[in-house]
Scaffold this active site. Structure first.
Site, PDB file in Angstrom:
ATOM      1  N   GLU A 198       0.854  -1.196   0.000  1.00 20.63           N
ATOM      2  CA  GLU A 198       0.000   0.000   0.000  1.00 20.63           C
ATOM      3  C   GLU A 198       0.882   1.235   0.000  1.00 20.63           C
ATOM      4  OE1 GLU A 198      -2.077  -0.480   3.696  1.00 20.63           O
ATOM      5  OE2 GLU A 198      -3.002  -2.358   3.088  1.00 20.63           O
ATOM      6  N   ASP A 220       1.167  10.109   3.719  1.00 20.77           N
ATOM      7  CA  ASP A 220       1.829  11.019   4.645  1.00 20.77           C
ATOM      8  C   ASP A 220       0.793  11.948   5.268  1.00 20.77           C
ATOM      9  OD1 ASP A 220       3.888  12.037   6.014  1.00 20.77           O
ATOM     10  OD2 ASP A 220       4.827  13.085   4.327  1.00 20.77           O
ATOM     11  N   CYS A 250      22.515  46.098 -19.595  1.00 20.16           N
ATOM     12  CA  CYS A 250      23.133  45.360 -18.484  1.00 20.16           C
ATOM     13  C   CYS A 250      23.600  43.993 -18.990  1.00 20.16           C
ATOM     14  CB  CYS A 250      22.117  45.198 -17.358  1.00 20.16           C
ATOM     15  SG  CYS A 250      22.634  44.052 -16.077  1.00 20.16           S
ATOM     16  N   LYS A 279       2.385   4.439   1.420  1.00 15.21           N
ATOM     17  CA  LYS A 279       2.448   4.932   2.794  1.00 15.21           C
ATOM     18  C   LYS A 279       2.049   6.401   2.740  1.00 15.21           C
ATOM     19  CE  LYS A 279       5.116   4.773   6.995  1.00 15.21           C
ATOM     20  NZ  LYS A 279       4.941   6.144   7.447  1.00 15.21           N
ATOM     21  N   CYS A 333      25.556  45.555 -13.263  1.00 14.46           N
ATOM     22  CA  CYS A 333      25.945  46.767 -13.989  1.00 14.46           C
ATOM     23  C   CYS A 333      25.932  48.004 -13.093  1.00 14.46           C
ATOM     24  CB  CYS A 333      25.039  46.982 -15.196  1.00 14.46           C
ATOM     25  SG  CYS A 333      23.376  47.483 -14.714  1.00 14.46           S
ATOM     26  N   CYS A 380      16.334  45.663 -12.774  1.00 12.05           N
ATOM     27  CA  CYS A 380      17.399  46.525 -13.268  1.00 12.05           C
ATOM     28  C   CYS A 380      16.866  47.045 -14.598  1.00 12.05           C
ATOM     29  CB  CYS A 380      18.669  45.707 -13.489  1.00 12.05           C
ATOM     30  SG  CYS A 380      19.851  46.538 -14.552  1.00 12.05           S
ATOM     31  N   LYS A 411      10.636   3.072   2.933  1.00  9.55           N
ATOM     32  CA  LYS A 411      10.534   4.531   2.794  1.00  9.55           C
ATOM     33  C   LYS A 411      11.287   5.065   1.574  1.00  9.55           C
ATOM     34  CE  LYS A 411       9.486   7.055   5.981  1.00  9.55           C
ATOM     35  NZ  LYS A 411       9.545   7.276   7.403  1.00  9.55           N
ATOM     36  N   CYS A 459      21.920  47.387  -9.376  1.00  3.67           N
ATOM     37  CA  CYS A 459      22.077  46.073 -10.014  1.00  3.67           C
ATOM     38  C   CYS A 459      23.455  45.502  -9.657  1.00  3.67           C
ATOM     39  CB  CYS A 459      21.926  46.212 -11.528  1.00  3.67           C
ATOM     40  SG  CYS A 459      22.393  44.718 -12.411  1.00  3.67           S
ATOM     41  N   TYR A 474      -6.798   1.523   6.110  1.00  3.17           N
ATOM     42  CA  TYR A 474      -5.859   0.457   5.774  1.00  3.17           C
ATOM     43  C   TYR A 474      -5.828  -0.690   6.778  1.00  3.17           C
ATOM     44  CZ  TYR A 474      -3.046   3.517   8.788  1.00  3.17           C
ATOM     45  OH  TYR A 474      -2.611   4.314   9.802  1.00  3.17           O
TER      46      TYR A 474
END
Ligand code: IVH
Length: 685
Positions: A117, A121, A437, A119, A417, A432, A320, A414, A232
């Site tokens: 099955e 969470d 640039c 698992k 530049c 910027c 896991k 910036c 389950y």
């Protein structure tokens, strides 16, 4: 005084209770509704009305209980009839083989079949049914004693308030069912989005959201949360016989419980190991989070022989997945400048291995995000990776703060530049605005040469960086004058690769208008907008003199694109740059209007869609349709819909709160489409 119509009303209430329970089951357990939401709501309203008038009809198993009850001041606790054990963990095939060998030795046979099955969470709960009615729900707690969450559990639509009698009509007199309460990933995102709007703290992940929602003293709040359950197993059960775990699950299904569709049964050891690989592969596409697979010896007689240890059974084990979340330290926050000048803060992490991949950087997106999460330099942070998607900083671990952490401040110049940056009104991004640039130039060129643009194979990011740094490339037009000698002189380039790049550049010179427009990288003008412009104007000449109104009038086009395109062609420097490209040999092919299939008698008149033959990825939450509907429609239009963004992706459809996939797509120069654009394109298709 009893109402003279009491008996009649009682019959109506009983009928409504029964019908509502059935509709609820169809919708939430079978995922197959048979009536409309409106009709369901009307029936529920009527039942609430009746029960208000005659409280004696408001039984604990009435569907009206799903809306929540009076808030509690604290949770009572109660003992589980039999302990809720946990599972031993395994992290590789060998540990599963060892488990199998232990089991085989104890059972003195190799003929063992397993049920596996996902698992889930979430949060483990136990539901007690007496004479078929839900009477008690407990959290797992410490395994012996749990918190009483009965009112809250009644609000979970997939929890039966009453068991469905099986064909022979006998229901177990006493039954404890165990399962996992979860919030699916999509609902989690929507929930967090709402919390963000309401200025409420965000949940770090669906598991926390499920736990936080279930442990609410006010069950009316729980009722508002999209909780679901998959069961389950059982605790104490009287009047329920099963000789296998899979048989038990079948029985639970008949009694009205929701069983996970990914459960597989009758598997040998080898098949178990194969299934694990399979689950790892589909994990990303499941609508809920799983952290592994649970392997259970199927035969109950075998289970009994094997017995249990102090904390876990000998007949089951959890396999896991490698953890996808780790904690690490942010050593620094650096600023990256994108194609359109957007400054993106990036966390430079103490490198950490997450699920086997070393992670050293993570985009922090923008200043709003940093402030909202309160992320500081030197913070220990929780970093999450999902599949091959770019890692994301979930939150700082504030308990680990030492006082040495520094608040990050977005630079006002910036970093490349040194020109001043600007934050546009109502936008999270800081930009910027210096068009020349170098950082922007590099990103613009990378976009220009990308697959959906000029498709100059071999001209990778590192090469572009060098060519700009060494001041060989100053504009798009310069690309077309690159020669073999110049290219061969770059780091990690030989004569052969230089020749290949020259050939790729040469081959790219004849370019369809659509790809040319995309390559220019005008704001708000991705592949689909480029196609719309082509279809309307056919030639570059026509587009150059188009007005905002004309563009905005195109079905599927928005005012932002219209303004950006007009501004682009009003700029003399841009026109000069196009002229330079043409001088350097670029031929922009006029758009070929599409052949109308209908005229050729091909039946449905199916239009060529922007999606046909394209690899599309969906991310973020869509408001007007579910992701699976979107996927289906895209496939109908000839798209290949995949789960993760890579260089092969043509279009990323980014719904609300799109995260790392969007960042990745942007960094790869993949065309991005929002929901509005998607709907418009789908409607055309
Ligand atoms: S069986 C004695 N099956 O994993 C058997 N557990 O550490 C106990 N879980 O607390 C559990 N999915 O919250 C089982 N399909 C599944 C599960 C599952 C998730 C959780 C459950 C339990 C923990 C085990």
């Amino acid at each position: 005084m009893t109402d003279p119509n009491f008996n009649e009303i009682k019959q109506e209430a009983l009928l409504l209770q029964e019908q509502l329970a059935e509709h609820n089951y169809n919708y939430h357990v079978l995922d197959d509704p048979v009536i409309s939401d409106g009709e369901y709501d009307r029936m529920m309203k009527r039942l609430i009305e009746i029960e208000k008038q005659f409280p004696e009809l408001s039984t604990p198993d009435s569907p009206t209980k799903r809306v929540g009850a009076t808030p509690l001041t604290s949770f009572d606790t109660a003992d589980h009839s039999t302990p809720m054990q946990s599972l031993d963990n395994a992290f590789n095939d060998q540990e599963i083989i060892d488990f199998h060998n232990r089991v085989a030795k104890l059972l003195e046979t190799d003929e063992i079949r397993y049920t596996v099955e996902p698992k889930l969470d979430g949060l483990a709960v136990e539901l007690r049914y007496e004479q078929g009615i839900l009477t008690l729900a407990l959290t797992r707690g410490d395994g012996t004693t749990g918190e009483v969450i009965t009112d809250n559990s009644r609000t979970i639509n997939s929890v039966p308030l009453k068991l469905t009698p099986p064909a022979d009509g006998t229901i177990p007199g006493f039954l404890e069912v165990r399962g996992e309460v979860i919030i699916n990933s999509r609902d989690f995102e929507t929930l967090n989005k709402k919390r963000l709007e309401m200025d409420e703290p965000l949940f770090a992940n669906p598991r926390n959201a499920a736990a936080g929602s279930l442990r609410q003293l006010d069950s009316r709040v729980t009722a508002q949360r999209p909780l679901e359950i998959f069961v389950y197993g059982t605790g104490l059960a009287r009047g329920l016989e099963a000789d296998s775990h899979s048989g038990l699950l079948d029985t639970l299904k008949t009694l009205g419980f929701r069983i996970n569709p990914e459960i597989r049964t009758g598997l040998t050891l080898t098949e178990v190991l194969d299934r694990f690989k399979e689950l790892e592969g589909i994990r990303e596409n499941l609508p809920y989070e799983i952290d592994g697979m649970v392997i259970k010896v199927d035969d109950i007689a075998h289970q009994t022989t094997l017995g249990v240890k102090a904390k876990s059974p000998r007949w089951a084990i959890a396999y896991k997945f490698p953890a996808m979340e780790e904690t690490t330290v942010i050593n620094d926050i650096k600023v990256q400048v994108g194609r359109t000048g957007t400054l993106t803060p990036v966390a430079i992490l103490e490198p950490v291995s997450i699920g086997g991949v070393m992670v050293a950087r993570a985009s922090l997106h923008n200043m709003d995000e940093i402030e909202r999460k309160d992320i500081r330099i030197k913070d220990t942070v929780l970093v999450k990776r999902a599949g091959d998607v770019i890692p994301k900083v979930v939150k700082p671990v504030t308990a680990k703060r030492t006082g040495d952490e520094k608040v990050f401040i977005m630079p006002d110049r910036c970093p490349v530049c040194d020109s001043p940056v600007r934050r546009l009104e109502n936008e999270a991004a800081v930009k910027c605005i210096n068009a020349s640039c170098q950082a922007q130039l590099k990103q613009r060129i990378k976009h220009f040469v990308s697959k959906a643009g000029f498709d100059m194979d071999g001209l990778g990011a590192k090469l572009v960086d060098q060519l700009v740094d060494r001041e060989i490339l100053h504009s798009f037009a310069d690309l077309f004058t690159l020669d073999k000698t110049t290219l061969a002189a770059m780091d990690r380039m030989g004569d052969k690769s230089a020749a290949n790049v020259v050939r790729a550049i040469e081959n790219s010179k004849r370019v369809p208008l659509k790809r040319f427009l995309f390559a220019l990288g005008m704001d708000h003008t991705g592949e689909s907008a480029a196609l719309l412009l082509c279809e309307r104007f056919l030639t570059l000449k026509a587009l150059e003199t188009a007005t905002i109104g004309e563009i905005n009038d195109i079905d599927g086009m928005g005012p932002k694109t219209a303004a950006s395109v007009v501004m682009f062609f009003e700029n003399q420097e841009n026109l000069a740059m196009i002229e330079d490209m043409v001088k350097n040999g670029v031929v922009i092919e006029e758009h070929q209007a599409l052949v109308n299939n209908q005229a050729e008698g091909e039946g449905e008149g199916k239009q060529e869609s922007v999606f046909s033959g394209k690899t599309v990825v969906l991310t973020g939450s869509l408001v007007t349709m579910t992701r699976s509907e979107a996927k289906k429609r895209l496939q109908e239009l000839g798209a290949k819909v995949t789960g993760s963004v890579s260089a092969k992706t043509d279009i990323l459809v980014a719904g609300e709160s799109a995260g790392s996939k969007l960042t990745k797509a942007q960094s790869l120069g993949v065309a991005v489409m929002d929901e509005e654009e998607l709907t418009e394109q789908l409607n055309k298709g």
